[in-house]
Design a protein around this motif. Structure first.
Motif, PDB file in Angstrom:
ATOM      1  N   UNK A   3       0.823  -1.206   0.000  1.00  0.00           N
ATOM      2  CA  UNK A   3       0.000   0.000   0.000  1.00  0.00           C
ATOM      3  C   UNK A   3       0.855   1.252   0.000  1.00  0.00           C
ATOM      4  N   UNK A   4       2.043   1.166   0.578  1.00  0.00           N
ATOM      5  CA  UNK A   4       2.930   2.306   0.660  1.00  0.00           C
ATOM      6  C   UNK A   4       4.255   1.942   0.020  1.00  0.00           C
ATOM      7  N   UNK A   5       4.850   2.903  -0.607  1.00  0.00           N
ATOM      8  CA  UNK A   5       6.122   2.676  -1.272  1.00  0.00           C
ATOM      9  C   UNK A   5       7.103   3.746  -0.835  1.00  0.00           C
ATOM     10  N   UNK A   6       8.380   3.360  -0.723  1.00  0.00           N
ATOM     11  CA  UNK A   6       9.423   4.323  -0.387  1.00  0.00           C
ATOM     12  C   UNK A   6       9.727   5.221  -1.580  1.00  0.00           C
ATOM     13  N   UNK A   7       9.355   4.780  -2.767  1.00  0.00           N
ATOM     14  CA  UNK A   7       9.629   5.565  -3.971  1.00  0.00           C
ATOM     15  C   UNK A   7       8.540   6.617  -4.162  1.00  0.00           C
ATOM     16  N   UNK A   8       8.949   7.848  -4.498  1.00  0.00           N
ATOM     17  CA  UNK A   8       7.930   8.874  -4.777  1.00  0.00           C
ATOM     18  C   UNK A   8       7.199   8.546  -6.073  1.00  0.00           C
ATOM     19  N   UNK A   9       5.999   9.089  -6.239  1.00  0.00           N
ATOM     20  CA  UNK A   9       5.281   8.829  -7.488  1.00  0.00           C
ATOM     21  C   UNK A   9       6.050   9.415  -8.670  1.00  0.00           C
ATOM     22  N   UNK A  10       5.915   8.813  -9.839  1.00  0.00           N
ATOM     23  CA  UNK A  10       6.597   9.380 -11.006  1.00  0.00           C
ATOM     24  C   UNK A  10       6.097  10.787 -11.299  1.00  0.00           C
ATOM     25  N   UNK A  11       6.968  11.600 -11.887  1.00  0.00           N
ATOM     26  CA  UNK A  11       6.606  12.997 -12.146  1.00  0.00           C
ATOM     27  C   UNK A  11       5.379  13.126 -13.048  1.00  0.00           C
ATOM     28  N   UNK A  12       5.102  12.124 -13.889  1.00  0.00           N
ATOM     29  CA  UNK A  12       3.925  12.205 -14.763  1.00  0.00           C
ATOM     30  C   UNK A  12       2.633  12.192 -13.952  1.00  0.00           C
ATOM     31  N   UNK A  18       7.647  21.132  -4.984  1.00  0.00           N
ATOM     32  CA  UNK A  18       8.999  21.516  -4.594  1.00  0.00           C
ATOM     33  C   UNK A  18       9.957  20.356  -4.806  1.00  0.00           C
ATOM     34  N   UNK A  19      10.875  20.514  -5.733  1.00  0.00           N
ATOM     35  CA  UNK A  19      11.820  19.446  -6.048  1.00  0.00           C
ATOM     36  C   UNK A  19      13.259  19.900  -5.827  1.00  0.00           C
ATOM     37  N   UNK A  34      11.479  28.113 -11.381  1.00  0.00           N
ATOM     38  CA  UNK A  34      11.270  26.848 -12.076  1.00  0.00           C
ATOM     39  C   UNK A  34      12.614  26.431 -12.657  1.00  0.00           C
ATOM     40  N   UNK A  35      13.046  25.219 -12.397  1.00  0.00           N
ATOM     41  CA  UNK A  35      14.356  24.739 -12.825  1.00  0.00           C
ATOM     42  C   UNK A  35      14.209  23.902 -14.091  1.00  0.00           C
ATOM     43  N   UNK A  36      15.079  24.171 -15.067  1.00  0.00           N
ATOM     44  CA  UNK A  36      15.156  23.365 -16.287  1.00  0.00           C
ATOM     45  C   UNK A  36      16.441  22.563 -16.242  1.00  0.00           C
ATOM     46  N   UNK A  37      16.354  21.278 -16.557  1.00  0.00           N
ATOM     47  CA  UNK A  37      17.536  20.419 -16.604  1.00  0.00           C
ATOM     48  C   UNK A  37      17.737  19.905 -18.015  1.00  0.00           C
ATOM     49  N   UNK A  38      18.986  19.754 -18.385  1.00  0.00           N
ATOM     50  CA  UNK A  38      19.344  19.350 -19.741  1.00  0.00           C
ATOM     51  C   UNK A  38      18.678  18.040 -20.161  1.00  0.00           C
ATOM     52  N   UNK A  39      18.544  17.103 -19.244  1.00  0.00           N
ATOM     53  CA  UNK A  39      17.994  15.789 -19.613  1.00  0.00           C
ATOM     54  C   UNK A  39      16.486  15.811 -19.885  1.00  0.00           C
ATOM     55  N   UNK A  40      15.803  16.874 -19.479  1.00  0.00           N
ATOM     56  CA  UNK A  40      14.351  16.987 -19.686  1.00  0.00           C
ATOM     57  C   UNK A  40      14.082  17.247 -21.170  1.00  0.00           C
ATOM     58  N   UNK A  41      13.302  16.394 -21.834  1.00  0.00           N
ATOM     59  CA  UNK A  41      13.065  16.570 -23.269  1.00  0.00           C
ATOM     60  C   UNK A  41      12.311  17.857 -23.614  1.00  0.00           C
TER      61      UNK A  41
END
Length: 80
Positions: A3-12, A18-19, A34-41
């Motif tokens: 029911x609970x996961x240590x992993x956060x939900x995917x960004x989608x 706040x990241x 707002x932060x833009x990262x190179x790997x973000x398509x």
């Protein structure tokens, strides 16, 4: 199934949240950002759009942002 996961939900599955912790080099208070990262398509398109939007007021910044976007594009092509 857990029911609970240590992993956060995917960004989608999330909206804006706040990241990152961002601060100004000069120590002055910072508003929302707002932060833009190179790997973000989508970051390259956003960077280019911002460059064109700010060009009338900040032409040197606009040029630098376009150089950055072009570098990100070249890096993506090189990575395959």
């Amino acid at each position: 199934m857990a029911l609970f996961s240590a992993d956060p939900p995917p960004d989608q599955d999330r909206g804006l949240y706040g990241k990152y912790r961002v601060e100004k080099v000069n120590g002055k208070p910072l508003g929302q950002c707002f932060v833009l990262e190179e790997h973000d398509p989508h970051a390259m398109a956003a960077l280019r759009a911002y460059a064109e939007s700010c060009r009338p007021d900040f032409p040197f910044l606009a040029d630098d942002l376009m150089v950055m976007a072009n570098r990100w594009h070249a890096n993506r092509i090189a990575a395959g």
